[in-house]
Every structure is written in C-alpha cells, then in structure tokens.
Design a protein around this motif. Structure first.
Motif, short mmCIF file in Angstrom:
data_model
loop_
_atom_site.label_atom_id
_atom_site.label_comp_id
_atom_site.label_asym_id
_atom_site.label_seq_id
_atom_site.Cartn_x
_atom_site.Cartn_y
_atom_site.Cartn_z
N VAL A 88 -8.38 0.94 8.08
CA VAL A 88 -6.97 0.88 7.71
C VAL A 88 -6.60 -0.41 6.99
CG1 VAL A 88 -4.65 0.66 8.69
CG2 VAL A 88 -6.09 2.59 9.33
N GLU A 89 -7.07 -1.55 7.48
CA GLU A 89 -6.68 -2.82 6.85
C GLU A 89 -7.17 -2.89 5.40
OE1 GLU A 89 -4.67 -5.10 8.02
OE2 GLU A 89 -4.40 -4.05 9.92
N LEU A 90 -8.42 -2.51 5.16
CA LEU A 90 -8.95 -2.52 3.81
C LEU A 90 -8.18 -1.54 2.92
CD1 LEU A 90 -11.04 -3.24 1.62
CD2 LEU A 90 -12.48 -1.41 2.55
N LEU A 91 -7.98 -0.33 3.41
CA LEU A 91 -7.33 0.68 2.58
C LEU A 91 -5.85 0.36 2.36
CD1 LEU A 91 -9.04 3.94 3.89
CD2 LEU A 91 -9.75 2.36 2.07
N GLY A 92 -5.23 -0.31 3.33
CA GLY A 92 -3.85 -0.76 3.12
C GLY A 92 -3.78 -1.77 1.99
N ALA A 93 -4.73 -2.68 1.94
CA ALA A 93 -4.79 -3.66 0.85
C ALA A 93 -5.06 -2.96 -0.48
CB ALA A 93 -5.86 -4.71 1.13
N ARG B 158 -4.29 0.14 -1.19
CA ARG B 158 -3.09 0.89 -1.59
C ARG B 158 -2.10 -0.03 -2.29
NH1 ARG B 158 -0.38 5.62 -0.95
NH2 ARG B 158 1.89 5.47 -0.88
N ALA B 159 -1.94 -1.24 -1.78
CA ALA B 159 -1.05 -2.20 -2.43
C ALA B 159 -1.54 -2.50 -3.85
CB ALA B 159 -0.97 -3.48 -1.60
N THR C 123 2.08 -1.01 3.20
CA THR C 123 0.97 -0.16 2.78
C THR C 123 -0.03 0.12 3.89
OG1 THR C 123 -0.17 -2.11 1.89
CG2 THR C 123 1.18 -0.81 0.36
N THR C 124 -0.26 -0.84 4.76
CA THR C 124 -1.20 -0.61 5.86
C THR C 124 -0.65 0.46 6.79
OG1 THR C 124 -2.05 -2.86 5.74
CG2 THR C 124 -2.43 -1.66 7.79
N ARG D 135 -2.14 4.20 7.78
CA ARG D 135 -2.31 4.59 9.18
C ARG D 135 -1.56 5.89 9.48
NH1 ARG D 135 -1.39 -0.03 11.29
NH2 ARG D 135 -3.55 -0.53 11.83
N SER D 136 -0.32 6.00 8.98
CA SER D 136 0.47 7.22 9.21
C SER D 136 -0.20 8.42 8.56
CB SER D 136 1.88 7.04 8.65
OG SER D 136 2.58 6.05 9.37
N SER D 137 -0.73 8.24 7.36
CA SER D 137 -1.39 9.33 6.66
C SER D 137 -2.60 9.83 7.44
CB SER D 137 -1.81 8.86 5.26
OG SER D 137 -2.47 9.88 4.55
#
Length: 276
Positions: A148-153, A155-156, A171-172, A176-178
């Motif tokens: 999640v942390e990597l993918l949140g970054a 996504r930003a 974005t993180t 996570r919600s997705s």
C-alpha cells in the motif's frame, strides 16, 4: 424547447430504482457511473452525490451524475436534454468543477453553461477484443496490504503526471480502500516492483482497467503492457465480459501498447473544467 422533465433524486436507492437497469444495458459507455456508484454503495463518501434523471412521457431517457469532488458525468445525458441539465445542475450543484464524458455530450454541456472553460483531459475509451499476453521479462503477482505505501506513492506520481488537475486525495488511503473493496491490483517484478495496474470488480459484466503506472526509470521495457494484461486476465477470470480502459490521447505510446494486447477504440472522451 424542452421536451422532457428533470427529477433530482435525494437518495442513491431512488436513483438506482430509476436508472440501474438502463446504465447496465450499456456498461461500456456507462463505465464511470457504474463503478463510482458501486463504490458509493459500499463506501459512502463524505459528500452526497448529485443524481438527476430525465423523463419523457414517464420514461427515463437519460441521467446526469456527480460524485464530489469530481465533475459531472455526462455519458448518459441525451443531447436533447443538455439545456435542461445545465439549468438543473446550476440550481442544485453550483460548486461542480466541470463535466466529463463522451466528447460530443461533455462539450455540449460545457458550452451550454456559458462558463469559461478549459479542456483538461482528452482520452480514448478502449474495449478488449481478445487478450494478447506479451512475453516480457519478469513475473506478476497480485498486490497486498504490504504494497500500500509504495502504491500510494505511485498513485500520487500518476495523478501528478496524467491528471494534474484532479482533486486532492490521500493516495495511500485511496489504494487501501480500493484493495478492501476487492478491486484487483497487480504488480510486475524484475529485481523489485517495476509496474502496477488496477482493475475494478465487474459491474454488469464490465471491468475498467486503471490506473496503470510504470515509474519513468522502468519504462520502455514492456512492463506496463505485461501488468495490464495480467490484471485484464484477472478481470476475465472473475466473469467480466466487457473490459475497458481509458488512454490519454496525448500519449501515443500508451495507446499503441493497449492495442497490441487486444484493446480496440470505442469513442473519444473529454473533460472540461470551469475557469473560476
């Protein structure tokens, strides 16, 4: 001269009763409404949606949707109802930032408002014809909470590059919600994670792919195509009969990649934002 009436729905249940079957009958064109409304049913937002239907002789002939903070969605808006839609929207949702949808419909809505506007995004909607999975170095896997942390970054980074005028978001938490909603997140790995793609859960047989992101240092190796194909396969295995995605028209590379793995153009979309 108006030939129809507008009805503003106070609840998603009321709107569903009037329109869900209609939207589901054309899930490719109505992809954005179907996915955004499904998210609202399962994860209500802070702000209520704007939900309008248009009626002619007692029959529903179109709709207009907005899920704040995003623009109006005009995919199901009949051209004959544009003037009525603009007046109704101005009365009940004057803070809307713009409109998106198939170009002819969204541009007609934007023009009818009398607002000064800018075209913020021009995209092409694609639908899968037959999946062609590329031979690319590396392996794919489904993402988990550990990513999640990597993918949140990422996504930003994706939003900053592809949709710079998108509303601010955490974005993180969005990633996570997705994941918790059951959407498919796939990553491609070659000595570490090099690409990412998302597929929505099927709605009325339709799944939409996106975002797809490869960091600049890993591009031009086919990783985006590979992870897109992987998440497309994920959708097909979950019963999707229509797999769609949007590609930015100013990016010829992404458009050619999607066509190589089996996607074919459906129609062009455009988003217009008001200059206020």
């Amino acid at each position: 001269m108006d030939f129809m009436d507008a009805f503003v729905h106070s609840s998603l249940e009321s709107f569903d009763a009037a329109t869900l079957a209609r939207l589901a009958a054309d899930p490719v064109r109505n992809t954005v409404a179907l996915t955004s409304l499904d998210r609202l049913r399962r994860l209500p937002g802070e702000h209520p949606p704007t939900l309008i239907t248009f009626h002619d002789g007692g029959q529903v002939v179109g709709s207009l949707v907005r899920t704040p903070p995003w623009p109006f969605q005009a995919a199901d808006l009949p051209l004959e109802a544009v003037e009525l839609a603009v007046r109704t929207a101005a009365e009940i949702d004057p803070d809307a930032p713009g409109v998106t949808g198939p170009r002819e419909r969204s541009e007609a809505f934007a023009t009818a408002t009398g607002e000064k506007y800018t075209e913020s995004i021009a995209t092409r909607l694609y639908r899968l014809e037959e999946l062609v999975e590329p031979a690319v170095e590396g392996t794919g896997r489904l993402a988990t909470e550990d990513d999640v942390e990597l993918l949140g970054a990422w996504r930003a980074e994706f939003l900053a590059e592809a949709v710079p005028e998108a509303p601010d978001e955490q974005t993180t938490e969005a990633v996570r919600s997705s994941l918790r909603l059951g959407n498919g997140h796939a990553v491609w790995e070659v000595d570490g994670t090099v690409a990412w793609a998302v597929a929505s859960l099927p709605q009325s047989g339709m799944t939409r792919i996106g975002p797809v992101y490869t960091p600049p240092e890993h591009r031009r190796h086919g990783y985006g195509a590979a992870v897109s194909a992987m998440v497309t396969r994920w959708a097909l295995e979950r019963g999707a009969t229509d797999v769609v995605l949007f590609a930015d028209l100013v990016n010829p590379v992404s458009n050619s990649i999607y066509q190589r793995i089996g996607y074919r153009p459906v129609e062009d979309w455009a988003e217009f934002l008001w200059k206020r």
